[in-house]
Design an enzyme around this catalytic site. Sequence first.
Site, mmCIF file in Angstrom:
data_model
loop_
_atom_site.group_PDB
_atom_site.id
_atom_site.type_symbol
_atom_site.label_atom_id
_atom_site.label_comp_id
_atom_site.label_asym_id
_atom_site.label_seq_id
_atom_site.Cartn_x
_atom_site.Cartn_y
_atom_site.Cartn_z
ATOM 1 N N ASP A 196 0.803 -1.299 -0.072
ATOM 2 C CA ASP A 196 0.000 -0.029 -0.134
ATOM 3 C C ASP A 196 0.767 1.127 0.009
ATOM 4 O OD1 ASP A 196 -2.412 1.914 0.784
ATOM 5 O OD2 ASP A 196 -3.192 -0.053 0.869
ATOM 6 N N HIS A 238 -3.812 5.934 3.197
ATOM 7 C CA HIS A 238 -4.525 4.827 2.793
ATOM 8 C C HIS A 238 -4.196 3.662 3.464
ATOM 9 C CE1 HIS A 238 -6.107 1.679 -0.079
ATOM 10 N NE2 HIS A 238 -7.064 2.620 -0.218
ATOM 11 N N SER A 429 -11.346 -1.384 -1.027
ATOM 12 C CA SER A 429 -9.889 -1.408 -0.233
ATOM 13 C C SER A 429 -9.872 -1.637 1.178
ATOM 14 C CB SER A 429 -9.187 0.166 -0.567
ATOM 15 O OG SER A 429 -8.774 0.220 -1.618
#
Length: 499
Positions: A196, A238, A429
Amino acid sequence: MRISHSRRALAVATATSIALAALGSVAGYAADEPESTPVPIVTPDGALFSYVVNTEHTSARETALAVKAITRADGVVVQAWPQIGVVVAHSANGSFREDVLTADRAGVVESVGATRTVSPTEGTPGTDTAAGVKKSRAVVGQATKDDAGDAVGGPSLAAAVPDPGEATQWDMAMIKADQALEVNPGSSDVVVGVLDSGIDAEHPDLATQVDADQSVNCTDGGRPDLSATGWLPTTSDHGTHVAGTIAAAQNGVGIVGVAPGVKMASVKVVNDDGFIYPEYAICGFIWAGMHRMDVTNNSYYIDPFMYWCEDQPDQAAAKEAVRRAVGFSTKRGVVHAAAAGNASTDLANNTTDTSSPNDSTPVQRVINSGCEDIPTELDGVATVSSLTQATNLSSFSNRGLGKIDVSAPGSAILSTTLDGTWGLKSGTSMASPHVAGVLALLKSAHPRWTPAQLEAAVRAQADDHECTTTTAGPACVGEPAENSFYGDGIADALDAVTP
């Protein structure tokens, strides 16, 4: 940046296509389907581009011979992966793809393909060829492009949420992670690679959870960057949000992850512009395999194509390189979870794409069954759809009978964000790390199980769910035991740790 499609570039693509056909490459779509719309990647002389070069066989010898061909074709080797017969190279030679095949005197090269439609902003590692100043597309507090438009508003929580936080973590209750915690929180011997944008290792819920020695930055052209801070987040939270869902600590602060007893490695594959190019993902998967991690989470699709088509030379070569990397890590004991995507699309019946390439100018294109969202549609990857608190399919979630393996919560998920805060995000996600956490619990309970056994178990233990309606996209098809929305059902953490 706009890219013109010159006749010369079309000729290069055609020549490469012929070479691929001669070497036995077969497009993976049915005879009655149309060919996908060509998207030639123009590589003018003097402009730096990134490529993958795949050898016929996986061996150090063939990789070394491919390296020689790359050098003869005026290419620079960025990273060689003899484990899978893939070399990442940069070149400003406009006919590099053709020239590599000509320079391949030993006949070891299977395919060559450009990995992006623009020059690499990071330049070539170890040189001063950076293509100008980077312009960041992602900002702190914003999800990466996989969740664009799906981030749920609302303030970050400056004050800690009570731990274990059952009142706000409805997602953990849905998959019974709160009950599993009483049985087995996961083993510290189990490591989840979070591919990520980096993990904030100073966050109070994550400070004890990240293994810095196994962490790496793969965004320097696809070459592993082992610097002490390279794997930390720079422009996006994220990865930090994803990490909290997997394994936020049970420490009286904030939230609790699905498997708080396991460890995580930050494998940074998202660059400062928010892109995950093939060479970054290849590096990430091989790194996970080399370090014998147990699980990876992949909350992204690989740029610049939402669907990588096997009947397009550049796309086919890059897709093959990624497939090999996933296969290598799987053989080394790593099981993978991946987000299904946020286009409200039926992956089993998709014929168009309007979003690719997303690093230059998207075009309307026809796609066929040989065009896949990677890594989520590759073999050996558990594909995860997203659910709301009411157990309905999230409106943004992709779906597809035979494409979705399991489902998990993904709408308005509370997890860790930057600067010691917590916040809400939505997207597939956010669903995928729930399943990565369940896989980590399965591995903790069954340390000798193979990736195939772990993937089979997470599907078999999932709770069946009948079809429901949705506010966007194609309707659900199938039976409660398996359908296009839920796959084999909703992931079950309690079953994962129950003898």
